[in-house]
Design an enzyme around this catalytic site. Structure first.
Site, PDB file in Angstrom:
ATOM      1  N   GLY A  22     -14.752  52.336   4.366  1.00 38.72           N
ATOM      2  CA  GLY A  22     -14.400  51.828   5.691  1.00 38.72           C
ATOM      3  C   GLY A  22     -13.273  50.819   5.640  1.00 38.72           C
ATOM      4  O   GLY A  22     -12.397  50.799   6.515  1.00 38.72           O
ATOM      5  N   ASP A  23     -13.266  49.985   4.606  1.00 38.38           N
ATOM      6  CA  ASP A  23     -12.184  49.021   4.423  1.00 38.38           C
ATOM      7  C   ASP A  23     -10.856  49.755   4.272  1.00 38.38           C
ATOM      8  O   ASP A  23      -9.853  49.378   4.886  1.00 38.38           O
ATOM      9  CB  ASP A  23     -12.467  48.170   3.182  1.00 38.38           C
ATOM     10  N   SER A  24     -10.860  50.814   3.499  1.00 41.90           N
ATOM     11  CA  SER A  24      -9.628  51.580   3.261  1.00 41.90           C
ATOM     12  C   SER A  24      -9.130  52.279   4.514  1.00 41.90           C
ATOM     13  O   SER A  24      -7.933  52.256   4.816  1.00 41.90           O
ATOM     14  CB  SER A  24      -9.853  52.619   2.160  1.00 41.90           C
TER      15      SER A  24
END
Length: 151
Positions: free
Chosen positions: A36-38
């Site tokens: 999700g961060d990416s």
């Protein structure tokens, strides 16, 4: 009938890399936050780059205003009332997950809320609910106010 771009991308990725079907519910919240961060970073960078060609340092400065725990925490405060029951459960799993890395220059509350946000984005991405993921990102970015000038 023309194939959707999403289906083409998903089909092409699966075919080229031999991806297997996965049950997104089997992933740990920190694994969801990792992807999700990416994906959130990619969306913000796409918006920043779309504003026009600039020096990389300027692109990075604009991006980092939105890709940090404080901004994600603020976004999540706005989004919480808009989440489905399922989405809220994923967010809470991510928020409550014990991370081995401490919050860097952020409060523990912001860091945990941001981890929940990232877990939710990872969940929606892996579930291939990209439209919903982008709707939540847009709503969150709009809630920051300063988004109109920077992204």
């Amino acid at each position: 009938m023309e194939e959707s771009i999403e289906w083409q991308f998903d089909s092409c990725m699966g075919e080229m890399f031999g991806l297997r079907e996965v049950d997104v519910n089997q992933y740990s919240p920190l694994t969801l936050a990792y992807i999700g961060d990416s994906i959130y970073d990619l969306v913000v960078k796409t918006l920043v780059v779309n504003k026009g060609n600039q020096q990389v340092q300027k692109l990075h400065k604009q991006t980092s205003c939105f890709v940090n725990a404080s901004a994600q925490s603020k976004m999540m405060r706005t989004l919480q009332d808009r989440l489905t029951e399922e989405e809220h459960a994923v967010y809470k799993r991510g928020r409550n997950a014990k991370s081995v890395s401490p919050a860097k220059n952020q409060s523990v509350t912001d860091y945990r809320r941001a981890t929940g946000f990232e877990a939710l984005m990872g969940y929606l991405y892996l579930k291939k609910d990209w439209k919903r993921m982008l709707e939540l990102i847009k709503t969150g970015l709009d809630s920051l106010g300063e988004i109109k000038g920077a992204v």
